[in-house]
Design a protein around this motif. Structure first.
Motif: not given
Length: 195
Positions: A108-125, A145-150
């Motif tokens: 999650y942290g790596l995706i956030g660092f690389a793309t700045g958009c962790c919601c791409i990963y967390s919304c699946f969970y 929901v994750h994009c606007c209010c992670e």
């Protein structure tokens, strides 16, 4: 009409009774609904059943709202300052222990660092959690929901699992071990020979 034909037919005045049940016999044990976080544990090789915490197939409802972050200040602060920990804990429970909290949180942290958009990963969970407990997709779809209010979404998922009986600090395996110890302690004892 012979003797055998008359005997095979029931008398016309007595309607058949379908609601009689055999008497209940056996040793009473604690009901499975008192162990809410084990409802979705399935034996190896069986197909999962989408039951909510009460063991029914009726769609559930979120135990807290999306914006109720301050109802658990500790998890709210942890999610604001280090969301990868909250996400890792939620992901470990939702995935039933594999991958671990550290791996999920690190990714999650790596995706956030690389793309700045962790919601791409967390919304699946969030989708997985909703399917496991038959929760409604509210207030909008999981990605929005994750994009606007992670942070709020992670807090809500964390609280939902807590309300369903999980001790989030123990992880999946710790919760299963704790529950199995609790079941062993509450098992009915059968009288036997004493010394």
């Amino acid at each position: 009409m012979n003797y055998y034909d008359a005997k095979a037919q029931p008398p016309p005045s007595a309607p058949p009774s379908y609601d009689q049940r055999p008497p209940v016999m056996g040793i009473p044990v604690q009901s499975p609904s008192s162990y809410p976080f084990l409802d979705n544990i399935q034996p190896i090789g069986s197909s999962p059943s989408p039951l909510n915490a009460h063991g029914s197939g009726i769609p559930g409802k979120w135990s807290t709202g999306l914006c109720d972050c301050c109802s658990d200040v500790r998890s709210c602060c942890m999610t604001c300052w280090c969301p990868c920990i909250t996400f890792g804990q939620v992901a470990e429970i939702v995935n039933k222990g594999s991958p671990s909290c550290g791996i999920s949180g690190g990714l999650y942290g790596l995706i956030g660092f690389a793309t700045g958009c962790c919601c791409i990963y967390s919304c699946f969970y969030r989708s997985k959690l909703r399917k496991q407990y038959l929760l409604p997709e509210s207030p909008c779809n999981d990605f929005l929901v994750h994009c606007c209010c992670e942070s709020c979404a992670l807090c809500q998922e964390y609280r939902e699992l807590q309300h369903r009986g999980f001790d989030m600090s123990l992880g999946w395996h710790g919760n299963v071990e704790k529950q199995s110890q609790g079941m062993a302690m509450t098992a009915p004892s059968v009288g036997g020979m004493g010394r």
